[in-house]
Design an enzyme around this catalytic site. Structure first.
Site, short mmCIF file in Angstrom:
data_model
loop_
_atom_site.label_atom_id
_atom_site.label_comp_id
_atom_site.label_asym_id
_atom_site.label_seq_id
_atom_site.Cartn_x
_atom_site.Cartn_y
_atom_site.Cartn_z
N GLY A 34 45.10 50.04 27.80
CA GLY A 34 45.28 49.95 26.06
C GLY A 34 45.99 51.17 25.54
CG HIS A 59 43.81 45.23 37.88
ND1 HIS A 59 43.84 45.74 38.97
CD2 HIS A 59 45.02 44.65 37.62
CE1 HIS A 59 44.88 44.91 39.83
NE2 HIS A 59 45.60 44.59 38.94
C1 LIG Z 1 51.62 41.71 34.97
C2 LIG Z 1 50.79 42.73 35.41
C3 LIG Z 1 50.84 42.97 36.69
C4 LIG Z 1 49.81 43.89 37.55
N1 LIG Z 1 50.06 44.11 38.73
C5 LIG Z 1 49.42 44.92 39.37
C6 LIG Z 1 49.30 45.40 40.69
O1 LIG Z 1 50.20 44.46 41.54
N2 LIG Z 1 48.68 46.35 41.25
C7 LIG Z 1 47.60 47.22 40.62
O2 LIG Z 1 47.04 47.78 41.13
N3 LIG Z 1 47.67 46.90 38.91
C8 LIG Z 1 48.29 45.95 38.48
N4 LIG Z 1 48.19 45.77 37.19
C9 LIG Z 1 47.53 46.69 36.28
C10 LIG Z 1 48.21 47.93 35.78
O3 LIG Z 1 48.66 48.81 37.01
C11 LIG Z 1 47.52 48.73 34.86
O4 LIG Z 1 46.22 49.32 35.41
C12 LIG Z 1 47.22 48.13 33.75
O5 LIG Z 1 48.26 47.28 33.13
C13 LIG Z 1 46.85 48.99 32.53
O6 LIG Z 1 46.60 48.51 31.42
P1 LIG Z 1 47.75 48.26 30.12
O7 LIG Z 1 48.48 47.08 30.61
O8 LIG Z 1 46.90 48.02 28.82
O9 LIG Z 1 48.39 49.43 29.98
C14 LIG Z 1 49.16 44.60 36.48
C15 LIG Z 1 49.22 44.51 35.19
C16 LIG Z 1 50.06 43.55 34.71
C17 LIG Z 1 50.10 43.47 33.19
#
Ligand SMILES: Cc1cc2nc3c(=O)[nH]c(=O)nc-3n(C[C@H](O)[C@H](O)[C@H](O)COP(=O)(O)O)c2cc1C
Length: 385
Positions: A312, A279
């Site tokens: 990442g 996440h």
């Molecule tokens: C602002 C934000 C909101 C997110 N909201 C969700 C969400 O609603 N549901 C979910 O499964 N993952 C959510 N994520 C996680 C992303 O789907 C993902 O797993 C993660 O951002 C990947 O890592 P990265 O930001 O380093 O690319 C969220 C991430 C961020 C940064």
């Protein structure tokens, strides 16, 4: 800094930081506890050096692949992120359109500010819907049926969120949804007048998939959010994931898997993909970087299931390393949001364009003209970093 002076994802991150009020940037950027996991997610790509092959004809580079039953132009998926209107008034629409332009999967989040139907009518491109199994199973079933009616290609269920992680930046900033201006944070909004004016005049902030879902809550997103948060279910087990896979009966991914045992169980319930993720470090802190879990999981599941990896991914080389370690595709969460905050749809297009051209250049530089050629032979021995 201007958008056309952003040459990598880090430049876009810096521009997003200049454009967003501090509490909003922190919400985008931050993670749980000490944010150790966030730092590891990016750093651990350094442990896997690429080993180039020379004297290969790389005059034509082909990044196309198939994922979840659809063709995709290059092996990256836009990950689900809720509440995109926080970052730019054009919200999810801008991100979905940019993904469609680039020919890649867009994942609509349950907690989006535009509804799954609105996003569905905007773009005719590969689409995933991210769902939670809520306490009220009827609520989840209704979302699944709406996805079917809106012709989503795949469903992904997030399994690392029995409750929300401990995001101390948000607590310190008094972050709420929608953001509230208080005497203590007023200054942080005042120094970002462009964002603040757009937010006041052009942003309609709501958790759109739940319009009218909670009695008496239609008037504001705050009560709706409370209602949705109260629906996270700590009793969730594999039985429920299996129930959802059977109900959807189509391409189905489990998002938030890190262990080999869980990957095997994903196979048992008939999932089509494992979405290896922590996440983005926003849930449990102190858990491994997905890239470190990848090779063992691929060895355990063989070719029987697709693997998407996120966490990442900031460079074309990161995508190549993940594919060489056994992933079918990578997903990106924050990079499109940096672009969105930096410049709306044009900013998201910039983020995707940067990553795609890096990937194409890197494939040529290591002597790998098509994705069919990617494999562990493009990796040097792992470093002990
Ligand atoms: C602002 C934000 C909101 C997110 N909201 C969700 C969400 O609603 N549901 C979910 O499964 N993952 C959510 N994520 C996680 C992303 O789907 C993902 O797993 C993660 O951002 C990947 O890592 P990265 O930001 O380093 O690319 C969220 C991430 C961020 C940064």
């Amino acid at each position: 800094m201007r958008l056309d002076c952003c040459f990598n994802i880090e430049d876009l991150r810096q521009l997003a930081r200049q454009r967003l009020p501090r509490p909003i940037f922190d919400f985008l950027e931050g993670g749980a506890d000490d944010e150790w996991t966030i730092r590891r997610n990016a750093e651990r790509f350094d442990a896997y050096p690429l080993m180039p092959r020379t004297l290969v004809d790389v005059s034509a580079i082909d990044t196309r692949t198939r994922l979840l039953g659809r063709d995709t132009a290059w092996p990256v998926v836009v990950a689900p992120t809720g509440a995109n209107a926080l970052f730019h008034h054009t919200g999810e629409a801008a991100v979905a359109r940019a993904a469609a332009e680039s020919g890649i999967f867009y994942t609509a989040a349950t907690m989006s500010n535009q509804s799954l139907e609105e996003i569905g009518t905007l773009v005719d491109a590969p689409r995933i819907f991210q769902v939670y199994v809520f306490r009220d199973r009827g609520l989840t079933e209704a979302l699944v049926e709406r996805c079917r009616a809106s012709r989503y290609d795949a469903l992904c269920v997030t399994v690392d969120t029995p409750l929300s992680g401990n995001r101390e930046r948000d607590r310190r900033n008094g972050m709420s949804m929608p953001p509230r201006w208080t005497p203590t944070n007023l200054w942080q909004f005042a120094v970002r007048p462009r964002w603040s004016l757009n937010s006041l005049l052009r942003t309609h902030f709501e958790i759109a998939n739940f319009r009218g879902a909670a009695k008496g809550a239609a008037a504001g997103s705050g009560p709706v959010l409370q209602y949705v948060n109260s629906q996270f279910d700590r009793t969730l087990t594999w039985k429920d994931a299996g129930w959802l896979a059977a109900k959807w009966n189509g391409p189905f991914a489990l998002k938030g898997i890190l262990s080999v045992d869980d990957a095997r169980r994903a196979l048992d319930i008939g999932a089509s993909a494992i979405w290896l993720s922590n996440h983005g470090g926003r849930q449990a802190d102190g858990v491994p970087a997905p890239v470190d879990c990848l090779a063992a999981i691929r060895a355990a599941v063989g070719d029987r299931i697709e693997i998407i990896l996120d966490g990442g991914v900031r460079r074309g080389t990161h995508v190549l390393k993940a594919l060489a370690l056994g992933a079918n595709a990578c997903a990106i969460g924050r990079p499109p949001l940096y672009g969105l905050a930096a410049g709306g749809q044009a900013g998201v297009e910039r983020a995707l364009g940067i990553l795609r051209s890096e990937l194409e250049r890197d494939m040529a530089l290591i002597g790998c003209p098509t994705l069919k050629d990617v494999g562990s032979h493009f990796l040097a021995p792992a470093l002990d970093t």
